[in-house]
Design a protein around this motif. Sequence first.
Motif, PDB file in Angstrom:
ATOM      1  N   PRO A 104      -9.390  44.475  35.224  1.00  0.00           N
ATOM      2  CA  PRO A 104      -9.904  43.743  34.065  1.00  0.00           C
ATOM      3  C   PRO A 104     -11.430  43.607  34.143  1.00  0.00           C
ATOM      4  O   PRO A 104     -11.965  43.235  35.188  1.00  0.00           O
ATOM      5  CB  PRO A 104      -9.237  42.361  34.184  1.00  0.00           C
ATOM      6  N   ALA A 105     -12.118  43.904  33.030  1.00  0.00           N
ATOM      7  CA  ALA A 105     -13.586  43.891  33.033  1.00  0.00           C
ATOM      8  C   ALA A 105     -14.121  42.504  33.392  1.00  0.00           C
ATOM      9  O   ALA A 105     -15.137  42.386  34.081  1.00  0.00           O
ATOM     10  CB  ALA A 105     -14.113  44.332  31.668  1.00  0.00           C
ATOM     11  N   ASP A 106     -13.418  41.445  32.959  1.00  0.00           N
ATOM     12  CA  ASP A 106     -13.934  40.108  33.270  1.00  0.00           C
ATOM     13  C   ASP A 106     -13.814  39.804  34.765  1.00  0.00           C
ATOM     14  O   ASP A 106     -14.626  39.073  35.335  1.00  0.00           O
ATOM     15  CB  ASP A 106     -13.257  39.028  32.405  1.00  0.00           C
ATOM     16  N   LYS A 107     -12.811  40.395  35.438  1.00  0.00           N
ATOM     17  CA  LYS A 107     -12.688  40.214  36.900  1.00  0.00           C
ATOM     18  C   LYS A 107     -13.851  40.910  37.609  1.00  0.00           C
ATOM     19  O   LYS A 107     -14.378  40.408  38.610  1.00  0.00           O
ATOM     20  CB  LYS A 107     -11.374  40.816  37.399  1.00  0.00           C
ATOM     21  N   TRP A 108     -14.192  42.107  37.112  1.00  0.00           N
ATOM     22  CA  TRP A 108     -15.358  42.819  37.675  1.00  0.00           C
ATOM     23  C   TRP A 108     -16.587  41.918  37.597  1.00  0.00           C
ATOM     24  O   TRP A 108     -17.279  41.691  38.603  1.00  0.00           O
ATOM     25  CB  TRP A 108     -15.593  44.134  36.920  1.00  0.00           C
ATOM     26  N   GLU A 109     -16.858  41.368  36.412  1.00  0.00           N
ATOM     27  CA  GLU A 109     -18.054  40.531  36.213  1.00  0.00           C
ATOM     28  C   GLU A 109     -18.012  39.313  37.140  1.00  0.00           C
ATOM     29  O   GLU A 109     -19.020  38.930  37.724  1.00  0.00           O
ATOM     30  CB  GLU A 109     -18.149  40.042  34.756  1.00  0.00           C
ATOM     31  N   GLN A 110     -16.820  38.704  37.262  1.00  0.00           N
ATOM     32  CA  GLN A 110     -16.683  37.488  38.071  1.00  0.00           C
ATOM     33  C   GLN A 110     -16.947  37.777  39.553  1.00  0.00           C
ATOM     34  O   GLN A 110     -17.634  37.013  40.236  1.00  0.00           O
ATOM     35  CB  GLN A 110     -15.259  36.955  37.865  1.00  0.00           C
ATOM     36  N   ILE A 111     -16.410  38.888  40.040  1.00  0.00           N
ATOM     37  CA  ILE A 111     -16.597  39.223  41.459  1.00  0.00           C
ATOM     38  C   ILE A 111     -18.061  39.549  41.746  1.00  0.00           C
ATOM     39  O   ILE A 111     -18.623  39.088  42.751  1.00  0.00           O
ATOM     40  CB  ILE A 111     -15.661  40.386  41.879  1.00  0.00           C
ATOM     41  N   ILE A 112     -18.694  40.294  40.857  1.00  0.00           N
ATOM     42  CA  ILE A 112     -20.122  40.603  41.069  1.00  0.00           C
ATOM     43  C   ILE A 112     -20.929  39.298  41.038  1.00  0.00           C
ATOM     44  O   ILE A 112     -21.844  39.093  41.847  1.00  0.00           O
ATOM     45  CB  ILE A 112     -20.646  41.601  40.007  1.00  0.00           C
ATOM     46  N   ALA A 113     -20.576  38.395  40.122  1.00  0.00           N
ATOM     47  CA  ALA A 113     -21.319  37.121  39.997  1.00  0.00           C
ATOM     48  C   ALA A 113     -21.160  36.262  41.248  1.00  0.00           C
ATOM     49  O   ALA A 113     -22.151  35.761  41.797  1.00  0.00           O
ATOM     50  CB  ALA A 113     -20.838  36.358  38.767  1.00  0.00           C
ATOM     51  N   ILE A 114     -19.923  36.085  41.704  1.00  0.00           N
ATOM     52  CA  ILE A 114     -19.674  35.163  42.826  1.00  0.00           C
ATOM     53  C   ILE A 114     -20.053  35.802  44.164  1.00  0.00           C
ATOM     54  O   ILE A 114     -20.725  35.190  44.996  1.00  0.00           O
ATOM     55  CB  ILE A 114     -18.189  34.716  42.839  1.00  0.00           C
ATOM     56  N   ASN A 115     -19.622  37.040  44.378  1.00  0.00           N
ATOM     57  CA  ASN A 115     -19.790  37.663  45.704  1.00  0.00           C
ATOM     58  C   ASN A 115     -21.184  38.246  45.912  1.00  0.00           C
ATOM     59  O   ASN A 115     -21.582  38.498  47.050  1.00  0.00           O
ATOM     60  CB  ASN A 115     -18.769  38.795  45.899  1.00  0.00           C
ATOM     61  N   LEU A 116     -21.933  38.505  44.821  1.00  0.00           N
ATOM     62  CA  LEU A 116     -23.254  39.123  44.977  1.00  0.00           C
ATOM     63  C   LEU A 116     -24.363  38.311  44.305  1.00  0.00           C
ATOM     64  O   LEU A 116     -25.287  37.840  44.968  1.00  0.00           O
ATOM     65  CB  LEU A 116     -23.229  40.557  44.411  1.00  0.00           C
ATOM     66  N   SER A 117     -24.271  38.108  42.993  1.00  0.00           N
ATOM     67  CA  SER A 117     -25.414  37.516  42.279  1.00  0.00           C
ATOM     68  C   SER A 117     -25.694  36.087  42.744  1.00  0.00           C
ATOM     69  O   SER A 117     -26.854  35.658  42.760  1.00  0.00           O
ATOM     70  CB  SER A 117     -25.166  37.531  40.766  1.00  0.00           C
ATOM     71  N   SER A 118     -24.654  35.338  43.121  1.00  0.00           N
ATOM     72  CA  SER A 118     -24.901  33.955  43.556  1.00  0.00           C
ATOM     73  C   SER A 118     -25.849  33.923  44.759  1.00  0.00           C
ATOM     74  O   SER A 118     -26.646  32.997  44.901  1.00  0.00           O
ATOM     75  CB  SER A 118     -23.589  33.231  43.876  1.00  0.00           C
ATOM     76  N   ALA A 119     -25.782  34.947  45.609  1.00  0.00           N
ATOM     77  CA  ALA A 119     -26.672  34.982  46.782  1.00  0.00           C
ATOM     78  C   ALA A 119     -28.123  35.184  46.358  1.00  0.00           C
ATOM     79  O   ALA A 119     -29.041  34.631  46.971  1.00  0.00           O
ATOM     80  CB  ALA A 119     -26.236  36.090  47.735  1.00  0.00           C
TER      81      ALA A 119
END
Length: 261
Positions: A104-119
């Motif tokens: 799901p595209a929204d899962k992709w966005e969520q994982i990139i946001a939490i696991n990468l962009s938050s850092a």
Amino acid sequence: MTLKTKTALVTGSTSGIGLAIARALAAEGANIVLNGFGDADAIESARVGIEGTYGVEARYSAADMSKPEAVAAMVREANEAFGSVDVLVNNAGIQFVSPIEEFPADKWEQIIAINLSSAFHTMHAAIPGMKAKGWGRIINTASAHSLVASPFKSAYVAAKHGIAGLSKAAALELAPHRITVNCISPGYVWTPLVEAQIPDTMKARGLTKEQVIEDVMLKAQPTKEFVTVDQVAALAVFLCSDAASQITGANISMDGGWTAQ
Ligand code: NAD
């Protein structure tokens, strides 16, 4: 007590690896900012437990790591409460297991946001305070998946390779300021995150639970043992020590030999 008078903010520390790291840093005397989701009573009991056991001050931020404004506010509040964030551990992470064409595209966005962009957002907010004090430690919980891939974990693998690159760039920028930036890359650690991905992996690969544990997870680890959260936490403590002051830009594996293959 190497971290007395220091403050450590650990994202995703209501559970698993992050909670173990928070406790281990508190044991070294650091005040703690816990962050993450979960049962309110359990989080409060973890917070109070850290204060009671280690004699430090522990606060809790419910900031959602997928929301840049919430991340910035969390770091601002920590700076206001404690004067600085000296140790920043970017650890919050989620997983989703699916073939790319069904991902799901929204899962992709969520994982990139939490696991990468938050850092990126925590560093953006915390680095000025570290530079002002002329000392800092940034530790990013990456993964063996920052070095190698597995099928059906496209977003996770992309985010973890991303955080490895972000850490190297930050290490070079911050080297003159006595601020080190490193990744810890565990293999499979027995935590709720790992337990939760077993059903999806069973479905994606058509395997039983035992087969997922033996033939997928521990198959990758020549030691045939899960890493423990306390082992990861001990490495985080070491990276905060003076003995580790020349370790920066490193991606340190703790994976039972997985990525040596
Ligand atoms: P976990 O599920 O026990 O903990 C994840 C933490 O992140 C929890 O505190 C959760 O509340 C928090 N979190 C999730 N989404 C959040 C959000 N939007 N905002 C704030 N907090 C959020 O998992 P874990 O295994 O302890 O994983 C911690 C880190 O270690 C992750 O980055 C994970 O990718 C990494 N890692 C885990 C393993 C493993 O085998 N368990 C291996 C390598 C790397």
